[in-house]
Design a protein around this motif. Structure first.
Motif, PDB file in Angstrom:
ATOM      1  N   ASP A 160      -8.976  -4.474  -4.544  1.00 19.40           N
ATOM      2  CA  ASP A 160      -7.538  -4.705  -4.367  1.00 19.40           C
ATOM      3  C   ASP A 160      -7.089  -6.043  -4.946  1.00 19.40           C
ATOM      4  OD1 ASP A 160      -7.531  -2.281  -3.029  1.00 19.40           O
ATOM      5  OD2 ASP A 160      -7.754  -3.201  -1.061  1.00 19.40           O
ATOM      6  N   VAL A 191       0.677   5.443   0.341  1.00 19.69           N
ATOM      7  CA  VAL A 191      -0.157   6.546   0.805  1.00 19.69           C
ATOM      8  C   VAL A 191       0.371   7.846   0.220  1.00 19.69           C
ATOM      9  CG1 VAL A 191      -1.056   7.779   2.804  1.00 19.69           C
ATOM     10  CG2 VAL A 191      -0.663   5.306   2.936  1.00 19.69           C
ATOM     11  N   GLN A 251      -4.304   9.498   0.654  1.00 21.91           N
ATOM     12  CA  GLN A 251      -5.075   8.488  -0.070  1.00 21.91           C
ATOM     13  C   GLN A 251      -4.249   7.216  -0.230  1.00 21.91           C
ATOM     14  OE1 GLN A 251      -6.526   9.748  -3.876  1.00 21.91           O
ATOM     15  NE2 GLN A 251      -7.565   7.816  -4.317  1.00 21.91           N
ATOM     16  N   GLU A 252      -4.840   6.066   0.117  1.00 23.47           N
ATOM     17  CA  GLU A 252      -4.159   4.787   0.017  1.00 23.47           C
ATOM     18  C   GLU A 252      -4.434   4.122  -1.325  1.00 23.47           C
ATOM     19  OE1 GLU A 252      -5.292   2.339   3.261  1.00 23.47           O
ATOM     20  OE2 GLU A 252      -4.180   3.491   4.761  1.00 23.47           O
ATOM     21  N   THR A 253      -3.374   3.614  -1.952  1.00 28.57           N
ATOM     22  CA  THR A 253      -3.489   2.881  -3.207  1.00 28.57           C
ATOM     23  C   THR A 253      -2.728   1.573  -3.075  1.00 28.57           C
ATOM     24  OG1 THR A 253      -3.583   4.957  -4.464  1.00 28.57           O
ATOM     25  CG2 THR A 253      -3.131   2.940  -5.701  1.00 28.57           C
ATOM     26  N   THR A 283       0.829  -1.200   0.000  1.00 31.22           N
ATOM     27  CA  THR A 283       0.000   0.000   0.000  1.00 31.22           C
ATOM     28  C   THR A 283       0.866   1.252   0.000  1.00 31.22           C
ATOM     29  OG1 THR A 283      -1.745  -1.154   1.216  1.00 31.22           O
ATOM     30  CG2 THR A 283      -1.837   1.247   1.201  1.00 31.22           C
TER      31      THR A 283
END
Length: 272
Positions: free
Chosen positions: A167, A70, A74-76, A68
């Motif tokens: 995810d 950040v 915002q987390e991707t 992940t």
């Protein structure tokens, strides 16, 4: 032999590496993993594939690890695409590795390509328009006389038939849903669809269930009537010594089996 690294040149442990050849397989020419010629990298990302027959190969590395990132709060979620030597996502552009008799080919290093984990969403309904209970993604790698199955993420199906699986790492999956039979009036149903996740969300997918087909016939014995017991009919797809897909195996083990009548006639239901 070689080393599998990330985009920063660091070795990655536990990556599956496959030696693949272009073969006519399942009705079309495609890249097929050769039986037994797959393994995982060590703690420094190194791999070694022994006992290769002479020929041309394309080496592919794959992992379902995610991480992940950040940015601006915002987390991707990211993962790695299945990557071919030397660092190509498209198999047609991959470099071939020629192996001669008794030859050792080294430095076949692969730099994995990162890609965003995706959202897979759509609707999953049986043949009567009722929602399935759950949908799941599984990874199936089939080669000559072997198969590898890997479970993947899943998600419940809402009352309106919609589902969302978040995810999902890059790769090729079988999207599937099924219902088991609870009575003779409600036969089992299954739905399958191949999806390729390559960093972009897949939306609007549609799974429609089916109770399969029916195979009927008659067994004829040269000696007259069939034995009273010990004769059964099973309908199953040929998989060259492999196991059938996990979803369909349960059906083939149960309702697909038919017991012939006294005259040798049989009926096999729910053949997918």
């Amino acid at each position: 032999a070689g080393r599998v690294t990330d985009e920063n040149g660091e070795g990655i442990e536990g990556v599956s590496v496959f030696a693949m050849r272009s073969l006519f397989y399942d009705g079309k020419r495609k890249l097929v993993p050769v039986a037994g010629l797959s393994l995982r990298t060590d703690d420094e990302g190194n791999y070694r594939i022994p006992r290769l027959a002479p020929g041309n190969y394309q080496v592919m590395a794959s992992t379902k690890d995610t991480w992940t990132v950040v940015q601006s709060g915002q987390e991707t979620v990211f993962g790695y695409l299945p990557t071919y030597y030397p660092g190509i996502a498209t198999p047609t552009e991959a470099r071939r590795v020629k192996v001669g008799l008794g030859e050792q080919v080294a430095a076949i290093d692969i730099s994995l390509i990162p890609g965003r984990a995706a959202k897979v969403s759509g609707t999953a309904l049986d043949s009567q328009g009722k929602p399935f209970t759950r949908v799941s993604l599984s990874e199936e790698i089939r080669g000559l006389d072997f198969a590898s199955f890997g479970g993947g993420p899943s998600a419940p199906v809402a009352a309106d038939g919609t589902f969302t699986i978040r995810d999902v790492p890059p790769g090729e999956y079988s999207l599937q849903a099924s219902t088991q039979s609870s009575s003779a009036d409600t036969p089992p149903e299954a739905a399958l669809q191949t999806v390729i996740v390559a960093g972009h969300d897949l939306e609007g997918l549609t799974l429609i269930g089916s109770s399969g087909g029916t195979v009927t016939g008659k067994i004829v014995s040269e000696d007259g009537p069939l034995p009273a017991t010990g004769v059964a009919v099973t309908v199953g797809e040929m998989y060259r010594g492999q196991s059938p897909p996990l979803l369909l195996g349960a059906f083939r083990a149960g309702r697909d089996a038919g017991v012939p009548q006294a005259d040798g006639s049989f009926v096999a239901n729910n053949v997918f």
